[in-house]
Design a protein around this motif. Structure first.
Motif, short mmCIF file in Angstrom:
data_model
loop_
_atom_site.label_atom_id
_atom_site.label_comp_id
_atom_site.label_asym_id
_atom_site.label_seq_id
_atom_site.Cartn_x
_atom_site.Cartn_y
_atom_site.Cartn_z
N GLU A 51 0.82 -1.21 0.00
CA GLU A 51 0.00 0.00 0.00
C GLU A 51 0.86 1.26 0.00
OE1 GLU A 51 -4.08 1.52 2.14
OE2 GLU A 51 -2.94 -0.10 3.06
N GLU A 52 1.96 1.27 0.73
CA GLU A 52 2.85 2.44 0.76
C GLU A 52 3.47 2.70 -0.61
OE1 GLU A 52 3.67 -0.31 2.92
OE2 GLU A 52 2.19 0.46 4.34
N GLU A 53 3.87 1.62 -1.29
CA GLU A 53 4.45 1.77 -2.63
C GLU A 53 3.42 2.31 -3.61
OE1 GLU A 53 7.65 1.33 -3.65
OE2 GLU A 53 8.11 1.02 -1.53
N GLN B 250 1.23 9.34 -6.11
CA GLN B 250 1.62 10.71 -5.83
C GLN B 250 2.55 11.23 -6.91
OE1 GLN B 250 3.23 10.62 -1.90
NE2 GLN B 250 1.22 10.67 -0.91
N VAL B 251 3.49 10.41 -7.36
CA VAL B 251 4.42 10.83 -8.42
C VAL B 251 3.67 11.06 -9.71
CG1 VAL B 251 6.32 10.03 -9.87
CG2 VAL B 251 6.45 9.74 -7.40
N LEU C 156 0.54 11.93 -10.04
CA LEU C 156 -0.27 13.15 -9.90
C LEU C 156 0.58 14.40 -10.07
CD1 LEU C 156 -2.67 12.28 -6.95
CD2 LEU C 156 -3.27 12.60 -9.34
N ILE C 157 1.78 14.39 -9.51
CA ILE C 157 2.68 15.55 -9.64
C ILE C 157 3.09 15.74 -11.09
CG2 ILE C 157 4.97 16.40 -9.05
CD1 ILE C 157 4.55 15.12 -6.27
N ASN C 158 3.38 14.65 -11.79
CA ASN C 158 3.79 14.74 -13.20
C ASN C 158 2.65 15.15 -14.11
OD1 ASN C 158 6.40 14.05 -12.62
ND2 ASN C 158 6.08 11.88 -12.98
N SER C 159 1.40 14.95 -13.69
CA SER C 159 0.29 15.30 -14.56
C SER C 159 -0.22 16.73 -14.33
CB SER C 159 -0.87 14.31 -14.35
OG SER C 159 -1.39 14.44 -13.05
N LEU C 160 0.32 17.44 -13.33
CA LEU C 160 -0.10 18.82 -13.09
C LEU C 160 0.39 19.72 -14.21
CD1 LEU C 160 0.55 19.17 -9.26
CD2 LEU C 160 -1.65 18.94 -10.39
N PRO C 161 -0.44 20.69 -14.63
CA PRO C 161 0.00 21.61 -15.69
C PRO C 161 1.06 22.57 -15.16
CG PRO C 161 -2.18 22.21 -14.90
CD PRO C 161 -1.80 20.93 -14.22
#
Length: 138
Positions: A120-122, A128-129, A131-136
């Motif tokens: 679950e932690e992985e 999270q990674v 989501l950060i990469n998909s932010l404009p």
């Protein structure tokens, strides 16, 4: 005597007719590095009426501390049969999945499945990674 020999030849001919099978494979989810097999199973069912749809519903869950990353299902029917896969409940990252196999125009349905999971932690780190990469960017 001739009729008996003819009858025996007919029985041998029918008994030696090869059966043909149709196998379909389904894979739902995302395969991550480090995905581990969690749970699996298999079963075989015989249809009562070949032309009525036949439903098999399977509920599976991950081990403690893990979430499901993907599931692989293999379904086999006779050559004229049809099988469909439906994901009823759950998704990648959940702790349980419910899927359904619907078979029609077949004398039997045989299936096997294997559920893969990730810690679950992985999984949280990976999402999270992504989501950060998909932010404009501004």
């Amino acid at each position: 005597m001739y009729k008996f020999v003819l009858f025996c030849a007919f029985i041998v001919l029918v008994g030696s007719y090869p059966q043909h099978f149709a196998t379909k494979k389904f894979k739902v989810g995302i395969e991550y590095d480090g995905s581990l097999p969690m749970k699996g199973g298999s079963d075989r069912y015989r249809h009562r009426n070949n032309y009525d749809p036949f439903f098999v519903t399977v509920t599976t869950s991950s081990k403690s501390g893990f979430v499901i990353s993907y599931v692989e299902v293999t379904a086999t029917t006779d050559i004229d049969g049809d099988v469909q896969f439906n994901l009823i409940r759950g998704e990648t990252g959940s702790r349980s999945l419910v899927f359904q196999l619907v078979s029609n125009q077949s004398e039997f349905l045989s299936y096997s499945y294997l559920v893969y999971g990730i810690k679950e932690e992985e999984y949280k780190k990976v999402t999270q990674v992504s989501l950060i990469n998909s932010l404009p960017t501004l």
